[in-house]
Enzyme design. Structure first.
Site, PDB file in Angstrom:
ATOM      1  N   LYS A 294     -96.875  66.705  -5.423  1.00 45.82           N
ATOM      2  CA  LYS A 294     -97.306  66.314  -6.660  1.00 45.82           C
ATOM      3  C   LYS A 294     -96.761  64.831  -6.506  1.00 45.82           C
ATOM      4  CE  LYS A 294     -96.844  66.400 -11.604  1.00 45.82           C
ATOM      5  NZ  LYS A 294     -96.629  67.267 -12.897  1.00 45.82           N
ATOM      6  N   ASP A 299     -95.724  60.587 -15.963  1.00 48.61           N
ATOM      7  CA  ASP A 299     -96.414  61.597 -16.780  1.00 48.61           C
ATOM      8  C   ASP A 299     -96.141  61.513 -18.498  1.00 48.61           C
ATOM      9  OD1 ASP A 299     -97.736  63.634 -17.792  1.00 48.61           O
ATOM     10  OD2 ASP A 299     -96.664  65.200 -16.828  1.00 48.61           O
ATOM     11  N   LYS A 306     -96.828  63.430 -24.495  1.00 49.96           N
ATOM     12  CA  LYS A 306     -95.906  64.310 -24.771  1.00 49.96           C
ATOM     13  C   LYS A 306     -94.981  63.617 -25.986  1.00 49.96           C
ATOM     14  CE  LYS A 306     -94.911  65.244 -19.819  1.00 49.96           C
ATOM     15  NZ  LYS A 306     -94.959  66.906 -20.113  1.00 49.96           N
ATOM     16  N   ASP A 317     -91.392  62.698 -11.803  1.00 48.12           N
ATOM     17  CA  ASP A 317     -92.880  63.743 -11.826  1.00 48.12           C
ATOM     18  C   ASP A 317     -93.392  63.554 -10.264  1.00 48.12           C
ATOM     19  OD1 ASP A 317     -94.034  65.864 -12.813  1.00 48.12           O
ATOM     20  OD2 ASP A 317     -95.434  64.809 -13.611  1.00 48.12           O
ATOM     21  N   ASP A 376    -102.130  67.130 -20.067  1.00 47.67           N
ATOM     22  CA  ASP A 376    -100.536  67.255 -19.641  1.00 47.67           C
ATOM     23  C   ASP A 376    -100.392  68.086 -18.533  1.00 47.67           C
ATOM     24  OD1 ASP A 376     -97.944  66.449 -19.536  1.00 47.67           O
ATOM     25  OD2 ASP A 376     -97.445  67.649 -21.493  1.00 47.67           O
ATOM     26  N   GLU A 378    -101.699  68.146 -15.572  1.00 46.62           N
ATOM     27  CA  GLU A 378    -102.320  67.117 -14.559  1.00 46.62           C
ATOM     28  C   GLU A 378    -101.868  67.471 -13.135  1.00 46.62           C
ATOM     29  OE1 GLU A 378     -99.573  66.408 -16.261  1.00 46.62           O
ATOM     30  OE2 GLU A 378     -98.330  65.715 -14.482  1.00 46.62           O
ATOM     31  N   ARG A 380    -101.431  70.236 -11.467  1.00 46.56           N
ATOM     32  CA  ARG A 380    -102.348  71.035 -10.685  1.00 46.56           C
ATOM     33  C   ARG A 380    -103.647  70.528 -10.635  1.00 46.56           C
ATOM     34  NH1 ARG A 380    -101.746  75.165 -15.820  1.00 46.56           N
ATOM     35  NH2 ARG A 380    -100.056  74.234 -15.849  1.00 46.56           N
TER      36      ARG A 380
HETATM   37  N1  BES Z   1     -94.605  67.262 -15.303  1.00 48.13           N
HETATM   38  C1  BES Z   1     -94.605  68.052 -16.014  1.00 48.13           C
HETATM   39  C2  BES Z   1     -93.717  69.436 -15.997  1.00 48.13           C
HETATM   40  C3  BES Z   1     -92.254  69.193 -16.099  1.00 48.13           C
HETATM   41  C4  BES Z   1     -91.705  69.542 -17.509  1.00 48.13           C
HETATM   42  C5  BES Z   1     -91.409  68.858 -15.112  1.00 48.13           C
HETATM   43  C6  BES Z   1     -90.438  69.192 -17.602  1.00 48.13           C
HETATM   44  C7  BES Z   1     -89.995  68.509 -15.571  1.00 48.13           C
HETATM   45  C8  BES Z   1     -89.612  68.830 -16.511  1.00 48.13           C
HETATM   46  C9  BES Z   1     -95.989  68.756 -16.327  1.00 48.13           C
HETATM   47  O1  BES Z   1     -97.174  67.792 -15.627  1.00 48.13           O
HETATM   48  C10 BES Z   1     -96.343  69.443 -17.549  1.00 48.13           C
HETATM   49  O2  BES Z   1     -96.453  68.390 -18.425  1.00 48.13           O
HETATM   50  N2  BES Z   1     -96.631  70.656 -17.702  1.00 48.13           N
HETATM   51  C11 BES Z   1     -96.757  71.127 -18.973  1.00 48.13           C
HETATM   52  C12 BES Z   1     -98.128  72.228 -18.760  1.00 48.13           C
HETATM   53  C13 BES Z   1     -98.638  72.773 -20.069  1.00 48.13           C
HETATM   54  C14 BES Z   1     -99.245  71.769 -20.811  1.00 48.13           C
HETATM   55  C15 BES Z   1     -99.364  73.968 -19.438  1.00 48.13           C
HETATM   56  C16 BES Z   1     -95.675  71.896 -19.379  1.00 48.13           C
HETATM   57  O3  BES Z   1     -94.844  72.521 -18.625  1.00 48.13           O
HETATM   58  O4  BES Z   1     -95.590  71.860 -20.536  1.00 48.13           O
HETATM   59 ZN    ZN Z   2     -96.381  66.249 -14.758  1.00 51.27          ZN
HETATM   60 MN    MN Z   3     -97.710  66.830 -17.616  1.00 54.71          MN
END
Ligand code: BES
Ligand code: ZN
Ligand code: MN
Length: 531
Positions: A294, A299, A306, A317, A376, A378, A380
């Site tokens: 990724k 992000d 966020k 990220d 968010d 994104e 996947r």
């Molecule tokens: N990049 C984030 C995940 C992340 C969170 C990485 C904290 C490192 C530290 C990812 O893109 C994300 O935002 N995931 C969301 C998914 C949710 C919307 C299903 C998450 O984990 O909150």
């Molecule tokens: Zn992310």
């Molecule tokens: Mn995200």
């Protein structure tokens, strides 16, 4: 034109693309009390000093024993006591390194302990180090007895650890205060001849460089490491390695129908890229391992924005993509006889008048449609196109690496990458590779019930399940795009970056995980030949 070339290199310099200088470690037969390096490292467990520490203690008139007796040094994990030798030994500094409880020591802890040691010595301006191991340390590798394989593992972990101290977080300071990296590393106290560990010493050097490359990329500010600059930085890194880099730009992505990556990229003024890189080291008809990472260079969450607290960390990220790109470099540098392709979809995830929105439907390059429930989630989405690209490049096995879910941090903290898979054999190989690498992986189950939440009423799949089992949910989304290929997914949201101030057993900030696992996996593929 020369002016253009120099402009390009000037632009990308802040991401620290300086030469990857080699520091090949060596074995030494000189006892600790005779070593002439700037510093000597000896170890202790909670239950006592190592034999090398005892010899040093005697030469220093019992200084180490006195610290223990006074309760000043208990041998706790990564505890460090540094002493000046004031002419009583040829070396100027002795570092007594605590390794904690004997039973708890493993490759991960061994590597981390020696990284802490390296960091402490570098801060004191030490340029050359001799580190002394004994059988108890070798036993920590989990191999039977203290044979050559166990010694090789221990030597590799210790050398890697010390060399990891070359990482510089302060590359953007106008007046860098960091000391020069430790340039000489010798390892003593092991009962094998140099030939038995020659390859491991070389591997340690290359893997430390690769790990620090990932840490530098992951820590780089997003304005200095856009998708385009990441590709440019990889291109510079690969010079002279024989790796074939191909950077697909927006028009190429459109031609290949990569509506998933393009959809996420819409909100950003920075153009997206899909970076691919090939290492054709194995037989033409042999297995082809694909590493997919990724590459979200920042992000924000997009329209599903966020909260601002801690959002700066979302510059890491692209840690999965960084691990893939650096692993490819190491695989080429080590000349591994295996076919590997690296695939890194890269973009920012930004809100804007052009941004994709909740409820949108994207058409991925596999033809499958994706309902966007949350912008968010994104990672996947872009990986859907990355995984399809890996299939198109002839992958027989896929490992993807991604800072994918906050839930992985909740579940595993910063100690381990979450591992999810559709294949027991490949899972076994990745677990073995992780042990050799001094990384940790922890497997999460893929029970079919977890897939239900991804069913969409309007598209083939939606990008967000419920609140529960978020890490596994994301893996089920990815599985839609690997189809029947053997596949392992590593969620490194926690393991890639230690942001927890009171987690002092793991180095702070970017860790570089799991780049060494990826390289060791390629080594296993090269050994198996026909996996
Ligand atoms: N990049 C984030 C995940 C992340 C969170 C990485 C904290 C490192 C530290 C990812 O893109 C994300 O935002 N995931 C969301 C998914 C949710 C919307 C299903 C998450 O984990 O909150
Ligand atoms: Zn992310
Ligand atoms: Mn995200």
């Amino acid at each position: 034109m020369p002016s253009q070339a120099s402009k390009a290199s000037r632009r990308s310099r802040p991401a620290a693309t300086r030469a990857e200088a080699a520091t090949r470690p060596s074995l030494t037969a000189t006892p600790a009390v005779e070593a002439t390096t700037d510093a000597v490292v000896v170890t202790a467990f909670e239950d006592g000093l190592s034999s090398h520490a005892e010899a040093v203690d005697a030469a220093l008139g019992g200084a180490l024993t006195e610290m223990r007796d006074a309760g000043e040094f208990r041998g706790r994990f990564a505890q460090r006591a540094t002493l000046r030798t004031l002419g009583r030994l040829p070396t100027r500094h002795v570092l007594l390194l605590g390794l904690g409880r004997r039973r708890e020591l493993d490759m991960f802890r061994l590597t981390n302990a020696f990284q802490f040691a390296g960091d402490a010595l570098r801060a004191r301006g030490v340029g050359s180090v001799s580190a002394y191991l004994d059988d108890a340390v070798v036993a920590a590798t989990g191999r039977d007895g203290s044979g050559p394989a166990a010694v090789a593992d221990a030597v590799r972990a210790v050398a890697t650890g010390i060399l990891l101290s070359s990482f510089d977080p302060g590359t953007s300071k106008t007046d860098p205060e960091a000391r020069p990296p430790i340039g000489v590393v010798a390892i003593g106290g092991v009962a094998v001849d140099a030939a038995a560990v020659q390859r491991d010493l070389e591997v340690a050097d290359v893997l430390a460089l690769a790990t620090n490359r990932v840490r530098t990329w992951a820590a780089a500010p997003s304005n200095l490491l856009t998708p385009t600059l990441l590709a440019e930085s990889a291109r510079q890194l690969y010079q002279g390695t024989g790796l074939e880099l191909d950077v697909l730009e927006k028009a190429d992505l459109e031609r290949e129908g990569m509506g998933a990556l393009l959809g996420v990229a819409r909100g950003s003024d920075e153009p997206p890229v899909m970076i691919t890189v090939r290492h054709d080291g194995g037989p033409v008809a042999g297995p082809r391992l694909a590493l997919v990472g990724k590459g979200i260079t920042f992000d924000t969450g997009g329209i599903s924005l966020k909260p601002s607290a801690g959002m700066d960390l979302m510059r890491d990220d692209m840690g999965g993509g960084a691990a893939v790109l650096a692993a490819m470099w190491a695989i080429a540098r080590l000349g591994l006889r295996v076919n590997v392709v690296g695939v890194v979809p890269a973009t920012e995830n930004m809100p804007s008048g052009h941004a994709y929105k909740p409820g949108d439907v994207l058409v991925s390059s596999s033809g499958k449609t994706i309902e966007v429930t949350d912008t968010d989630a994104e990672g996947r989405i872009i990986l859907a196109d990355g995984l399809t690209k890996a299939r198109r490049l002839g992958a027989t096995h896929i490992v993807d690496v991604a800072t994918l879910t906050g839930s992985a941090v909740v579940a595993l903290g910063h100690s381990a990458s979450g591992l999810m898979s559709n294949d027991e054999l490949l899972t076994g190989l990745v677990k073995r590779a992780a042990v050799s690498a001094g990384d940790r992986v922890a497997e999460l189950p893929m029970f079919p019930e977890y897939a239900v939440a991804l069913e969409s009423r309007v598209a083939d799949v939606r990008n967000l399940g419920g609140r529960q089992a978020g890490t596994i949910n994301a893996a089920f989304f990815l599985r839609e795009f690997v189809e029947e290929l053997p596949w392992v997914h590593l969620d490194i949201a926690g393991s890639g970056w230690n942001s927890q101030q009171d987690q002092t057993q793991i180095p702070q900030g970017p860790t570089g995980a799991p780049v060494r696992t990826l390289v060791h996996l390629a080594r296993l593929f090269a050994e198996l030949d026909g996996a």
